[in-house]
Design a protein around this motif. Structure first.
Motif, short mmCIF file in Angstrom:
data_model
loop_
_atom_site.label_atom_id
_atom_site.label_comp_id
_atom_site.label_asym_id
_atom_site.label_seq_id
_atom_site.Cartn_x
_atom_site.Cartn_y
_atom_site.Cartn_z
N VAL A 65 0.77 -1.13 -0.09
CA VAL A 65 0.07 0.16 0.02
C VAL A 65 0.76 1.29 0.04
O VAL A 65 2.01 1.51 0.41
CB VAL A 65 -0.94 -0.13 1.38
CG1 VAL A 65 -2.07 -0.95 1.12
CG2 VAL A 65 -0.17 -0.20 2.50
N LYS A 123 -4.29 5.11 3.12
CA LYS A 123 -3.24 4.11 2.05
C LYS A 123 -4.15 3.54 1.05
O LYS A 123 -5.21 2.83 1.19
CB LYS A 123 -2.69 3.06 3.10
CG LYS A 123 -1.64 3.97 4.02
CD LYS A 123 -0.53 4.69 3.43
CE LYS A 123 0.16 5.14 4.50
NZ LYS A 123 1.76 5.87 4.12
N LYS A 143 -14.24 5.50 6.86
CA LYS A 143 -14.01 4.07 6.17
C LYS A 143 -13.98 3.56 4.89
O LYS A 143 -13.70 2.41 4.55
CB LYS A 143 -15.32 3.53 6.97
CG LYS A 143 -15.35 3.47 8.42
CD LYS A 143 -16.70 2.87 9.00
CE LYS A 143 -16.75 2.85 10.43
NZ LYS A 143 -18.18 2.28 11.10
N PHE A 166 -9.71 -7.30 -1.86
CA PHE A 166 -10.87 -7.02 -0.91
C PHE A 166 -11.76 -8.27 -1.19
O PHE A 166 -12.96 -7.90 -0.45
CB PHE A 166 -11.58 -5.82 -1.54
CG PHE A 166 -10.48 -4.69 -1.72
CD1 PHE A 166 -9.83 -4.11 -0.21
CD2 PHE A 166 -9.90 -4.03 -2.76
CE1 PHE A 166 -9.02 -2.92 -0.39
CE2 PHE A 166 -9.23 -2.83 -2.74
CZ PHE A 166 -8.67 -2.69 -1.50
N GLN A 198 -7.63 1.64 4.07
CA GLN A 198 -6.55 0.97 4.87
C GLN A 198 -5.73 1.92 5.63
O GLN A 198 -5.53 2.87 5.01
CB GLN A 198 -5.76 0.06 3.77
CG GLN A 198 -6.64 -0.97 2.74
CD GLN A 198 -5.85 -1.76 1.96
OE1 GLN A 198 -4.61 -2.14 2.31
NE2 GLN A 198 -6.16 -1.96 0.94
#
Length: 352
Positions: free
Chosen positions: A218, A257, A293, A328, A352
């Motif tokens: 990431v 990230k 989120k 994911f 993330q």
């Protein structure tokens, strides 16, 4: 699969060290001595009998879990397994009974009422059932450890496989991008365009980013957006005033990230399907943070439908969809559609 990943997987193997074998048998021995010593109210007898019987327990247990189970259970030769196990128990019964008679007590079965004789049906059944109890207990422990180890090994293999596939997909995107950019540069050099040197400089910056900055799983969303802006600048050098692009950022992206090179293929697509002679290329990009989120990524660009079955299909979008599934699982939403001469991309991923 890289050597370092194979080495890491090898080092992650779960083995049962010798000290744990010794600890188990030592604890079990002490428990048995106390248990039967309390039962007979004779700890000396319990100690002597267990000293005779425990080596035999250990031999048949390890013979079962390291020879009989791998050779016959795992190969589905169940009848042979039962036959050899029963034969082993018969031999063990004879040895155990003889040693107890010679070294411990003439009363071969003190827990039974009265004086019992060896090699009677009831005595054989009692001894065999006792040995089967020990064999079953230790085998269950060993199989549990094996199951935990195999489960972990399968998970590690899956992680390495996913990581390897992700690395492969990411490596495919990089040459795909450079191939397109070099084609653009070639077109400019044919036209003897004054913008060609600037393209080389921009391409150099992007190569540094791709070759050195995106090796981590990431990266900062800010760096990714800056990378996208460099790509847009390259396209503007190629198409000039025909390109009208804008990046809109909503929310705080400072600590966000994202997987590297995840959004670029969608941007490339804007120019692949939106470029047409004497027409402007409209590109609108939005990054939005929702409730700290979710990251929402939207692209809107002018769309020109090309009805050409011989047109080569790029690998960029296909790779991104595969990467999204690997990264994911089902915890993402991707929607693409065409509406009123515009192509839309809407992607939601967890932050993330």
């Amino acid at each position: 699969m890289s050597f370092s990943k194979l080495k890491w997987l090898e080092n992650s193997s779960i083995k049962i060290p010798l000290k744990y074998h010794l600890l188990f048998w030592g604890s079990y021995f002490v428990f048995n001595v106390i248990r039967w010593g309390s039962y007979f109210d004779d700890y000396w007898y319990s100690l002597k009998s267990n000293l005779v019987e425990f080596p035999l327990h250990i031999i048949i247990v390890y013979f079962n879990i390291y020879y009989l189970i791998p050779k016959y259970i795992l190969t589905r030769k169940f009848k042979r397994y039962i036959l050899f196990l029963l034969f082993s128990l018969c031999i063990l019964y004879c040895i155990r009974t003889g040693l107890n008679f010679l070294l411990v007590t003439k009363n071969i079965w003190p827990e039974a009422e009265g004086t019992q004789q060896a090699f009677t049906f009831n005595h054989i059944v009692a001894v065999v059932l006792g040995e089967l109890y020990v064999v079953a207990l230790v085998s269950a422990i060993k199989l549990t450890f094996d199951w935990i180890y195999e489960k972990r090994r399968a998970e590690d293999l899956q992680k390495i496989q996913l990581s390897t596939e992700l690395d492969f997909l990411k490596s495919q995107i990089q040459p795909h991008f450079f191939f397109n950019t070099l084609n653009n540069l070639y077109a400019l050099t044919l036209q003897k365009s004054d913008t060609a040197p600037n393209v080389v400089l921009k391409l150099s910056d992007i190569m540094q980013y791709v070759l050195y900055d995106v090796k981590e799983p990431v990266i900062s969303l800010f760096d990714e957006i800056n990378y996208i802006q460099n790509y847009l600048d390259l396209e503007k050098l190629r198409y000039g005033d025909k390109v009208n692009s804008k990046i809109n950022i909503i929310g705080n992206i400072e600590d966000v990230k994202v997987p590297p090179l995840l959004f670029l293929p969608f941007i490339e697509n804007c120019f692949k399907h939106g470029a047409q002679e004497n027409e402007s290329i409209q590109v609108r990009i939005k990054f939005e943070i929702i409730n700290n989120k979710t990251l929402k990524f939207c692209v809107k660009n002018s769309f020109v439908h090309i009805n050409d079955t011989t047109q080569k299909h790029g690998i960029g979008i296909k790779n991104v969809k595969r990467r999204l599934q690997l990264l994911f699982n089902n915890n993402f939403k991707l929607k693409t559609f065409v509406k009123k001469q515009h192509y839309f991309v809407k992607l939601k991923i967890p932050i993330q």
